[in-house]
Design an enzyme around this catalytic site. Structure first.
Site, PDB file in Angstrom:
ATOM      1  CD  GLU B  52      -0.613  -1.540   3.086  1.00  0.00           C
ATOM      2  OE1 GLU B  52      -0.404  -2.522   2.337  1.00  0.00           O
ATOM      3  OE2 GLU B  52      -1.017  -1.647   4.264  1.00  0.00           O
ATOM      4  CG  ASN B  53       4.927   0.942   1.065  1.00  0.00           C
ATOM      5  OD1 ASN B  53       4.341  -0.129   0.933  1.00  0.00           O
ATOM      6  ND2 ASN B  53       6.233   1.019   1.086  1.00  0.00           N
TER       7      ASN B  53
END
Lengths: 252, 225, 252, 225
Positions: B52-53
């Site tokens: 998700e980063n």
């Protein structure tokens, strides 16, 4: 001629007022504008509201700003890490205010600020404590909560390269919050490894166009890079680890 | 009453989960134990890992001396890049999640209710520092939300419950739970046992959890109850 | 092995049903997926709802689809152009339905669909006929209207290069609606000049990650490009203009 | 009663507008007549032109034979790329506009009211095909919205009005109007004449428009009224 380039990090953070709301880029260490945070520490502004995904770790960067008592409130998604002891201590002592947001809601609220969106309905968080008190609406048969944009006075962002107009490219997952924070703040300061000539960045690859950037400062290339290419020379914290540097030319 | 013997190790469970991931899936493995699933996906099977980063096609941990601090996963551990990778900013990354573009996510849990409610971010303890990260976005966003967890806590409290008592991460979002003793599907009628591991029986699971469990085994195993 | 590559445009548009809602990329001619539209014309689906910035121009591409009577309704921001005579005639004859949206609201509604946003408040259009009947709210002292996402069954998009996973890069202003439409549709079909090897596209420069793409089809390089570089060989309509080709090697 | 003689040509007016654009500004010139402003900005003055179809640092029309069909402006005319350019998709482009990041936009108009309301997309005629494009987004988004227009229509109807009768593009959004005879600022008290061109006088403008006009000249010209 447009030049947003500042000669030093001190000049890049000049003018930040006490009580300012400051977005600070980065996800953990990656993309954290450490040199700008150090300059802000030196600069002295206090009573700050900080927006970051985390709440600092170890003793440097954001954690150092917290340790110096300069942050009144932090808005983030994940303050708790194995080495977030500075925040943990302040929080438990009631010396720092925490506003917690789901990470995607945090990102979307920042994006909304930059994009001029007044508010948005999101399914994230419905039915959880983080949606408590928020307006609720069923849209298309699905529960949503209303979320509002997060604006800031300043954004401190770390990029890889920039030109004098403030066009920025990032490296790998260090991109994270940089582009959306740059767009959401009244004034955006970007530190980069190197400032390059106008025209040196391929227009197809610009990630943050200069329209979102007010000041640019070069802080020098990291030890594990050479001409922007990875040469392998750091530990996971970003500390130089020279024994692993591959064919690094020390005269460069 | 049947008693549960020791179940699968985390690594064995991760391997079991990996078997259920179809080639071509886009998968998010959260942080912690589920990240072990990555190592269990065969090299020649193309599963696209999302972190998700801001990355798709994340690869395994780097070899020593090749840690790139700009290349980390959601757990902030160093990773690598596979051919076909892409990078994007946080709003775009969570747009992928919230927009329903991930096929599968695998999350840890404190509690999972028989309605598929998930609690995995906060014990509710007064002195706990709350931290949610991307869990709520994954819970409501991925097409299939799988949980990887021990069936019981260290003090033998079941993590599968009729109603969560911990603060929720998402409502009705979990579709399957992989535990050390069995795999459960969440059905409109509650938990259904999909598969049993080792010597586990439905009776033993019922005794350990106090739940009403349906037999939902898709491929009954020779050593099942 | 993941391969989203289709051998032909016919296979790329196979299965599109009558009555489908289809996003079609492009701003005027730039980025318009002409080969996919031609294939759709051939394929035969009718009663379509089309989402595009414009309503076609000249006699080809989207205009040809309209002329063939295959489009029931169009959602766009700017149907009127000097050469939009096909749409003009159908509209005046009451043979096509028009939903008009401000261009930024159109773009944001498409983006919202891809991003899982249930609805959003925007200041755009407040007090104008295009906000008539829409929910209104004052946020931060400013008037806003509530807008909802635009979803689609299919998106037809034109990119420059793609790999077998569906990672796409675009060229210049032909990017326009492609990335947001790719994310907003249930099924996204991308035509590109060339399909390249997995790994050939720099991960930092991918604009549409493969997660948003279902089918990819190569349609061959345009006459004014060679290896993706501009050689000068077209008029503004995109028609080949060989007299202006610079050192073009006809044996390629 | 004074009569208005012929005013500035469009090209002269574009040059006048260009003078008011500070170096370093990010400017959108819409479609039609305002695009002439681009040609009037000196080569050595760095003004960054935004085109809503996804580009910053747009350059002038290409030389013959160098038309790149992938490189067009909002009016769908071929343009070029300057050093420092960037490309982005439509949602990002309109985020720049709606988010208040453009310094100036220059738009054409059917009518401008003394409250700064703008009507420039639809005559309201029953058989007209409505087309709005990016006008509404620019109207509410740019920090300064300037209008470039003739003072009067061909049949001498004033375009500056107390209240717009055409369908609106935006409410209270215009800050300045550049016409062939004068430049007007929109103030809380209505239109103020900022500058007169040629032989125009405030009396003549008042007679032609029927408006109450304030004298708001910042630099009174020797040949002014």
């Amino acid at each position: 001629m447009i030049s947003k380039v500042c000669p030093s990090v001190a000049e890049a953070v000049a003018g930040i007022e006490d009580g300012a709301t400051i977005m600070i880029g980065g996800f953990g260490r990656a993309g954290q504008p450490v040199e700008l945070i150090d300059a802000l520490l030196e600069q002295g502004a206090c009573e700050l509201v900080v927006i970051n995904n985390n709440a600092g770790n170890g003793n440097t960067g954001l954690a150092a700003l917290l340790a110096a008592g300069r942050v009144r409130k932090i808005i983030c998604s994940f303050p708790r890490q194995s080495d977030s002891y500075v925040f943990d201590r302040l929080y438990r002592a009631g010396k720092i205010e925490l506003e917690l947001a789901p990470q995607g809601t945090l990102a979307e609220r920042i994006r909304a600020a930059g994009a001029g969106i007044g508010a948005f309905f999101t399914p994230t968080g419905f039915g959880t404590p983080l949606a408590a008190g928020k307006e609720h609406r069923v849209i298309g048969g699905r529960d949503h909560v209303l979320e509002h944009p997060l604006h800031a006075d300043y954004a401190l962002v770390s990029g890889h390269l920039a030109d004098r107009w403030g066009n920025v490219v990032y490296r790998r997952t260090a991109r994270n919050f940089g582009p959306i924070m740059a767009a959401a703040a009244q004034s955006t300061v970007v530190q980069v490894d190197r400032v390059v000539e106008l025209g040196a960045i391929d227009p197809e690859t610009v990630v943050t166009p200069g329209i979102f950037v007010d000041r640019v400062v070069g802080v020098g290339e990291r030890t594990w890079l050479r001409e922007g290419a990875f040469v392998g020379a750091a530990d996971a914290e970003g500390n130089p680890n020279p024994s692993t540097i591959e064919s690094r030319d020390e005269n460069r | 009453m049947t008693v549960l013997s020791s179940g699968l190790s985390r690594r064995e469970l991760a391997a079991r989960i990996a078997l259920d991931i179809p080639e071509g899936s886009v998968v998010n493995l959260g942080i912690g134990a589920p990240t072990l699933v990555a190592d269990a996906i065969p090299e020649d099977v193309e599963v696209v890992l999302h972190t998700e980063n801001g990355m798709l096609a994340m690869g395994p941990a780097p070899v020593p001396g090749h840690i790139d601090p700009d290349l980390i996963n959601a757990g902030k551990q160093p990773v690598t890049e596979r051919p076909g990778a892409s990078y994007f900013h946080h709003a775009d990354s969570f747009a992928m999640m919230r927009g329903g573009h991930l096929d599968i996510c695998v999350l840890g849990a404190f509690q999972i209710s028989e309605h598929g409610d998930l609690a995995n971010w906060h014990t509710g303890a007064a002195d706990a520092i709350p931290a949610v990260g991307g869990a709520m976005d994954l819970a409501i966003g991925a097409r299939s939300v799988w949980v990887m967890t021990d069936l019981l806590t260290r003090d033998s409290t079941p993590k599968l419950v009729t109603q969560c008592t911990y603060p929720l991460t998402g409502l009705g979002c979990v579709s399957r739970v992989y535990t050390d003793h069995a795999v459960f599907d969440i059905t409109p009628a509650g938990f259904a046992v999909r598969e049993l591991f080792g010597t586990a029986t439905i009776d033993a699971l019922t005794a350990a959890t106090g739940l009403h469990l349906r037999d939902g085994r898709v491929v009954p195993l020779a050593d099942g109850s």
